[in-house]
Design a protein around this motif. Structure first.
Motif, PDB file in Angstrom:
ATOM      1  N   VAL A  79       0.820  -1.219   0.000  1.00 16.79           N
ATOM      2  CA  VAL A  79       0.000   0.000   0.000  1.00 16.79           C
ATOM      3  C   VAL A  79       0.854   1.268   0.000  1.00 16.79           C
ATOM      4  CG1 VAL A  79      -1.732   1.322   1.273  1.00 16.79           C
ATOM      5  CG2 VAL A  79      -1.991  -1.159   1.021  1.00 16.79           C
ATOM      6  N   PRO A  80       1.868   1.410   0.870  1.00 16.92           N
ATOM      7  CA  PRO A  80       2.702   2.622   0.789  1.00 16.92           C
ATOM      8  C   PRO A  80       3.392   2.795  -0.562  1.00 16.92           C
ATOM      9  CG  PRO A  80       3.064   1.509   2.879  1.00 16.92           C
ATOM     10  CD  PRO A  80       2.239   0.584   2.029  1.00 16.92           C
ATOM     11  N   MET A  83       0.876   4.125  -2.998  1.00 17.28           N
ATOM     12  CA  MET A  83       0.562   5.527  -2.757  1.00 17.28           C
ATOM     13  C   MET A  83       1.654   6.433  -3.315  1.00 17.28           C
ATOM     14  SD  MET A  83      -2.365   5.344  -1.345  1.00 17.28           S
ATOM     15  CE  MET A  83      -2.526   7.098  -1.023  1.00 17.28           C
ATOM     16  N   VAL A 169      -4.603   4.441  -7.515  1.00 13.55           N
ATOM     17  CA  VAL A 169      -4.150   5.608  -6.756  1.00 13.55           C
ATOM     18  C   VAL A 169      -3.810   6.748  -7.714  1.00 13.55           C
ATOM     19  CG1 VAL A 169      -2.457   6.466  -5.100  1.00 13.55           C
ATOM     20  CG2 VAL A 169      -3.273   4.107  -4.938  1.00 13.55           C
ATOM     21  N   TYR A 212      -5.905  10.553   1.349  1.00 10.97           N
ATOM     22  CA  TYR A 212      -6.383   9.801   2.513  1.00 10.97           C
ATOM     23  C   TYR A 212      -7.485   8.817   2.126  1.00 10.97           C
ATOM     24  CZ  TYR A 212      -3.852  13.235   5.358  1.00 10.97           C
ATOM     25  OH  TYR A 212      -2.888  14.013   5.920  1.00 10.97           O
ATOM     26  N   LEU A 215      -5.915   5.969   0.330  1.00 11.36           N
ATOM     27  CA  LEU A 215      -5.194   5.134   1.304  1.00 11.36           C
ATOM     28  C   LEU A 215      -6.144   4.190   2.028  1.00 11.36           C
ATOM     29  CD1 LEU A 215      -2.652   4.437   2.972  1.00 11.36           C
ATOM     30  CD2 LEU A 215      -3.268   6.336   4.488  1.00 11.36           C
TER      31      LEU A 215
END
Length: 296
Positions: A79-80, A83, A169, A212, A215
């Motif tokens: 996930v990071p 992003m 994203v 956000y 995320l």
């Protein structure tokens, strides 16, 4: 609305309500109830109420506990990366020559189902005939058992998730960049800001709510990762790539048919996801960021 108009409106939406109750609410309520039973489709006369026994068994199940590790790994690694890459690509592609072409090509992986990604990964990372080892051979690197070792199998699943969902994203952040008023950027440049400073101090604060939201959506989806594992590694080698969702499938459908225990696992996943999302919403102050705080 008059009473007759209200009745007509209710009549029109009634099929949707019934469909929702039958296809969503009833299965959910049934799952919660079955999590308190010993329902097993391979055992006659099962389905008796056993209280919290299934939930207590989860914390003594080494396979369930090991699946937490890989699910967490996907969340705090994939996930990071998604992003960061989504933000970088959105910034770089905007205003680039051939922007529409690059944008279209970049969104293609997001449109491919996870099952298809898994099938493609099996061919690409095949030990004997895969394209990955074929290209590595030009560098003098020996073939790697990508799907036969814990570390490389985990890398493959995380790589596939990043490849598929970075475009998601990107799409959200790219749309946000296009919606930033040009007047604000021009004003910053008049005050002496360069392109990077204008992005950092003008555009990025505007993008925060969208970042956000992206995320939170990605964290929820990452906790449910299933298709790539099902088609690529089947949770192996051993339990190295077995996520919580995949373990639910194995217990309830694949070999266990232990519906009661699988339902308890599913309820735990729902509870953890709900708590995590609410913590993130509060920590990131998302309500105020989106302008929907209680004060307003």
């Amino acid at each position: 609305m008059s009473k007759s108009s209200r009745k007509i409106a209710i009549l029109f939406i009634l099929p949707v309500i019934i469909f929702y109750l039958v296809m969503a609410i009833y299965p959910f309520v049934s799952m919660v109830y079955e999590s308190f039973t010993n329902l097993n489709l391979t055992m006659p006369h099962s389905g008796q109420f056993i209280g919290l026994s299934n939930y207590f068994a989860i914390f003594q199940d080494p396979l369930a506990l090991s699946s937490i590790d890989f699910s967490a790994m996907v969340v705090y690694i994939a996930v990071p990366v998604e992003m960061v890459l989504g933000l970088v690509f959105a910034y770089l592609i905007r205003g680039l020559k051939g922007e529409k072409v690059f944008r279209t090509l970049f969104l293609i992986p997001m449109m491919i189902p996870g099952i298809v990604f898994g099938i493609a990964a099996q061919m690409i990372f095949n030990y004997l005939f895969g394209a990955a080892n074929y290209f590595l051979s030009f560098l003098g690197i020996q073939p790697i058992a990508w799907l036969g070792q814990a570390s490389t199998a985990q890398f493959v699943i995380i790589f596939l998730d990043v490849l598929q969902w970075t475009p998601f994203v990107f799409l959200i952040i790219y749309a946000g960049l296009l919606s930033v008023p040009q007047d604000l950027i021009d004003a910053a440049k008049v005050d002496g800001a360069n392109g990077w400073q204008a992005f950092l101090h003008v555009e990025f604060p505007t993008l925060k709510p969208l970042i956000y939201v992206a995320l939170i959506i990605r964290i929820i989806d990452a906790l449910k990762i299933f298709g790539k594992i099902y088609m690529t590694t089947w949770g192996g080698p051993g339990t190295a790539t077995s996520s919580w969702s995949f373990y639910i499938y194995k217990v309830g459908v694949s070999y266990g048919w232990d519906i009661g225990y699988a339902s308890a696992l599913a309820v735990i996943l729902l509870i953890v996801s709900t708590i995590l999302v609410n913590i993130l919403i509060k920590f990131l102050n998302l309500g105020e960021q989106l302008g929907i705080s209680k004060e307003t």
